[in-house]
Design a protein around this motif. Structure first.
Motif, PDB file in Angstrom:
ATOM      1  N   LEU A   1       0.822  -1.207   0.000  1.00  0.00           N
ATOM      2  CA  LEU A   1       0.000   0.000   0.000  1.00  0.00           C
ATOM      3  C   LEU A   1       0.861   1.264   0.000  1.00  0.00           C
ATOM      4  O   LEU A   1       0.509   2.262  -0.633  1.00  0.00           O
ATOM      5  CB  LEU A   1      -0.946   0.000   1.200  1.00  0.00           C
ATOM      6  CG  LEU A   1      -2.058  -1.051   1.151  1.00  0.00           C
ATOM      7  CD1 LEU A   1      -2.825  -1.079   2.463  1.00  0.00           C
ATOM      8  CD2 LEU A   1      -2.999  -0.787  -0.015  1.00  0.00           C
ATOM      9  N   ARG A   2       1.984   1.215   0.692  1.00  0.00           N
ATOM     10  CA  ARG A   2       2.882   2.376   0.711  1.00  0.00           C
ATOM     11  C   ARG A   2       3.446   2.623  -0.689  1.00  0.00           C
ATOM     12  O   ARG A   2       3.510   3.769  -1.144  1.00  0.00           O
ATOM     13  CB  ARG A   2       4.016   2.147   1.706  1.00  0.00           C
ATOM     14  CG  ARG A   2       4.863   3.382   1.920  1.00  0.00           C
ATOM     15  CD  ARG A   2       5.890   3.205   3.019  1.00  0.00           C
ATOM     16  NE  ARG A   2       5.228   3.100   4.301  1.00  0.00           N
ATOM     17  CZ  ARG A   2       5.564   2.226   5.252  1.00  0.00           C
ATOM     18  NH1 ARG A   2       6.563   1.403   5.075  1.00  0.00           N
ATOM     19  NH2 ARG A   2       4.908   2.190   6.395  1.00  0.00           N
ATOM     20  N   SER A   3       3.828   1.547  -1.381  1.00  0.00           N
ATOM     21  CA  SER A   3       4.366   1.745  -2.734  1.00  0.00           C
ATOM     22  C   SER A   3       3.267   2.223  -3.687  1.00  0.00           C
ATOM     23  O   SER A   3       3.530   3.060  -4.556  1.00  0.00           O
ATOM     24  CB  SER A   3       4.990   0.450  -3.260  1.00  0.00           C
ATOM     25  OG  SER A   3       4.009  -0.533  -3.477  1.00  0.00           O
ATOM     26  N   GLU A   4       2.030   1.727  -3.514  1.00  0.00           N
ATOM     27  CA  GLU A   4       0.917   2.230  -4.326  1.00  0.00           C
ATOM     28  C   GLU A   4       0.675   3.710  -4.058  1.00  0.00           C
ATOM     29  O   GLU A   4       0.397   4.485  -4.978  1.00  0.00           O
ATOM     30  CB  GLU A   4      -0.360   1.438  -4.044  1.00  0.00           C
ATOM     31  CG  GLU A   4      -0.389   0.061  -4.644  1.00  0.00           C
ATOM     32  CD  GLU A   4      -1.678  -0.678  -4.313  1.00  0.00           C
ATOM     33  OE1 GLU A   4      -2.684  -0.017  -3.987  1.00  0.00           O
ATOM     34  OE2 GLU A   4      -1.661  -1.906  -4.378  1.00  0.00           O
ATOM     35  N   SER A   5       0.768   4.111  -2.804  1.00  0.00           N
ATOM     36  CA  SER A   5       0.570   5.508  -2.433  1.00  0.00           C
ATOM     37  C   SER A   5       1.643   6.395  -3.070  1.00  0.00           C
ATOM     38  O   SER A   5       1.337   7.471  -3.603  1.00  0.00           O
ATOM     39  CB  SER A   5       0.608   5.649  -0.912  1.00  0.00           C
ATOM     40  OG  SER A   5       0.637   6.992  -0.524  1.00  0.00           O
ATOM     41  N   ILE A   6       2.875   5.947  -3.023  1.00  0.00           N
ATOM     42  CA  ILE A   6       3.960   6.731  -3.625  1.00  0.00           C
ATOM     43  C   ILE A   6       3.760   6.847  -5.123  1.00  0.00           C
ATOM     44  O   ILE A   6       3.954   7.922  -5.716  1.00  0.00           O
ATOM     45  CB  ILE A   6       5.324   6.098  -3.275  1.00  0.00           C
ATOM     46  CG1 ILE A   6       5.596   6.282  -1.781  1.00  0.00           C
ATOM     47  CG2 ILE A   6       6.439   6.700  -4.103  1.00  0.00           C
ATOM     48  CD1 ILE A   6       6.799   5.517  -1.273  1.00  0.00           C
TER      49      ILE A   6
ATOM     50  N   ALA B   1       0.888   6.710  -6.718  1.00  0.00           N
ATOM     51  CA  ALA B   1      -0.248   7.604  -6.958  1.00  0.00           C
ATOM     52  C   ALA B   1       0.164   9.064  -6.783  1.00  0.00           C
ATOM     53  O   ALA B   1      -0.246   9.936  -7.563  1.00  0.00           O
ATOM     54  CB  ALA B   1      -1.397   7.257  -6.018  1.00  0.00           C
ATOM     55  N   LYS B   2       0.976   9.360  -5.779  1.00  0.00           N
ATOM     56  CA  LYS B   2       1.451  10.731  -5.572  1.00  0.00           C
ATOM     57  C   LYS B   2       2.312  11.190  -6.740  1.00  0.00           C
ATOM     58  O   LYS B   2       2.211  12.336  -7.195  1.00  0.00           O
ATOM     59  CB  LYS B   2       2.254  10.831  -4.274  1.00  0.00           C
ATOM     60  CG  LYS B   2       1.395  10.806  -3.029  1.00  0.00           C
ATOM     61  CD  LYS B   2       2.241  10.895  -1.784  1.00  0.00           C
ATOM     62  CE  LYS B   2       1.395  10.759  -0.541  1.00  0.00           C
ATOM     63  NZ  LYS B   2       2.209  10.803   0.686  1.00  0.00           N
ATOM     64  N   LYS B   3       3.154  10.296  -7.237  1.00  0.00           N
ATOM     65  CA  LYS B   3       3.996  10.634  -8.386  1.00  0.00           C
ATOM     66  C   LYS B   3       3.124  10.912  -9.610  1.00  0.00           C
ATOM     67  O   LYS B   3       3.352  11.878 -10.340  1.00  0.00           O
ATOM     68  CB  LYS B   3       4.953   9.480  -8.672  1.00  0.00           C
ATOM     69  CG  LYS B   3       5.853   9.720  -9.851  1.00  0.00           C
ATOM     70  CD  LYS B   3       6.717   8.504 -10.124  1.00  0.00           C
ATOM     71  CE  LYS B   3       7.478   8.703 -11.419  1.00  0.00           C
ATOM     72  NZ  LYS B   3       8.161   7.498 -11.842  1.00  0.00           N
TER      73      LYS B   3
END
Length: 106
Positions: free
Chosen positions: A61-66, A68-70
């Motif tokens: 989830l943290r990598s998905e969040s990063i 998405a932010k990118k």
């Protein structure tokens, strides 16, 4: 210890003697303690596996969040917006915006 006493113990004669009730209660107590210990061990191991699974989910989830932010930062860039809106006729203003000041009378 004599050989006869060892054989009597291995054959379980101590469970059939007159003082057997003391031995049976102790055996039942030890059995209950062993069952509680086994159940506790299984519960702890189950929790360890659950924690490992949740840690993997958090990493994903943290990598998905990063990501998405990118992606959001890329979409918010002026050049990206101009490129997407080029065909619609919408573009940057040719005249600078004017500031409107409103005075309120009390």
């Amino acid at each position: 210890m004599s050989r006869e006493r060892v054989y009597d113990f291995l054959r379980g004669k101590f469970l059939l003697s007159e003082e057997a009730s003391k031995h049976w209660w102790f055996i039942i107590f030890c059995t209950l303690l062993a069952l509680i210990m086994i159940a506790s061990s299984h519960s702890a191991e189950r929790k360890v596996h659950l924690i490992a699974k949740m840690n993997n989910e958090v990493r994903e989830l943290r990598s998905e969040s990063i990501a998405a932010k990118k992606n959001l930062m890329t979409l918010k860039m002026k050049s990206t917006l101009e490129e997407k809106l080029k065909n619609t006729g919408v573009g940057p203003a040719k005249n600078p915006p004017k500031k409107i000041i409103v005075y309120l009378n009390d």
